[in-house]
Design an enzyme around this catalytic site. Structure first.
Site: not given
Length: 300
Positions: A150, A75-76, A177, A190-191, A248, A194-195
């Site tokens: 994102d 994906d990257g 905060r 979903t990246a 990045q 999602l986590s």
């Protein structure tokens, strides 16, 4: 579904520093060339695998010359070349040679069977949105970037919580905060989002999601916004604050810097094999419904 041969020049892009990728890329290039297509390689890919006999181009040259780009990697790799080709609207075909493969949806074992069919014009096409962001300091923009997944404003690994002031369309939302704040596209939902307990947004949904990272107050919850929203995140407190655009990083943020995020005017066309289902991708990658099942993706 699209039909009819609309491609003449095919670009190949490979994942960098990946053992074993040279042979499948060379085999794919030769098979595509045998079908009568002009084949070009992304320059870094060509140099890394040592392939000769095909033009080696920059991403900008690929955008100007190629009708479609085939990405062999994870994906990257797809995110990186997608950002660079977005201004040219070059369609992408993703072949998974990585780990997760949310957006590189063709298995490497299937590429020799599926790619010729797709290049012949039989595929399903969808448009994926991007974000454009800029960092504003003392009223002046100092940095611009595109993000496929994102934009993440967060603390460094050795600092405490950051305080962020968020506003949408010029209207104050909250001071928060936390360890940071994620602005994600549907693709990026979903990246990292999602986590961090964010919702999954279907790629065709016209929205973006704001997801707090480990907020101090549990009442700070993710929120889905219209995709034409203009989001501003100001650094109010904290030290060593970073902003990442698809990971990045820009690491020189200062207090009172503002990160402005909006939907980009660019979209990236993704091409999928006939019968592609986003729900199948979710089911496989997130291990839903792991018990034996005869269900398929047809509506009942």
């Amino acid at each position: 579904m699209k039909t009819g041969n609309q491609f003449k020049t095919v670009a190949l892009v490979g994942r960098s520093n990946t053992p074993g990728i040279a042979e499948p890329l060379a085999t794919l290039a030769d098979s595509i060339a045998t079908l009568g297509f002009e084949v070009v390689f992304e320059g870094d890919t060509a140099r890394e695998i040592g392939i000769a006999g095909y033009p080696a181009l920059t991403p900008a040259e690929i955008g100007a010359r190629a009708d479609v780009a085939i990405v062999l990697g994870g994906d990257g790799t797809m995110l990186g070349i997608g950002r660079q080709l977005a201004p040219y609207r070059t369609p992408l075909i993703g072949i998974n040679h990585g780990r997760l493969g949310f957006i590189t949806d063709i298995a490497a074992s299937d590429m020799q069977a599926l790619v010729p069919v797709m290049l012949a014009g039989k595929f399903e096409r969808e448009e994926r949105s991007l974000l454009e962001a800029r960092i504003v300091r003392d009223g002046e923009p100092i940095y611009h970037a595109l993000a496929f997944n994102d934009v993440v404003v967060n603390r460094s690994g050795f600092s405490g919580m950051v305080e962020l002031r968020a506003s949408v369309d010029g209207r104050y939302m909250y001071n928060q905060r936390s360890d940071g704040l994620i602005v994600a596209t549907p693709t990026g939902s979903t990246a990292y989002a999602l986590s961090s307990a964010g919702p999954i947004l279907h790629p065709q949904l016209a929205g973006v999601v704001l997801v707090p990272i480990a907020p101090h107050a549990l009442s700070n919850r993710p929120i889905v916004l219209p995709d034409d929203s203009k989001i501003a995140i100001q650094i109010v407190g904290g030290r060593d604050v970073n902003v990442n655009f698809d990971m990045q990083s820009f690491t020189s943020l200062e207090l009172n810097d503002t990160i402005e995020v909006r939907r980009s005017k660019h979209t990236v066309p993704f091409l999928h094999p006939i019968g592609y289902s986003y729900y199948t991708t979710l089911r496989k990658k997130l291990h839903w419904n792991e018990h034996a099942s005869n269900e398929d993706d047809k509506a009942s």
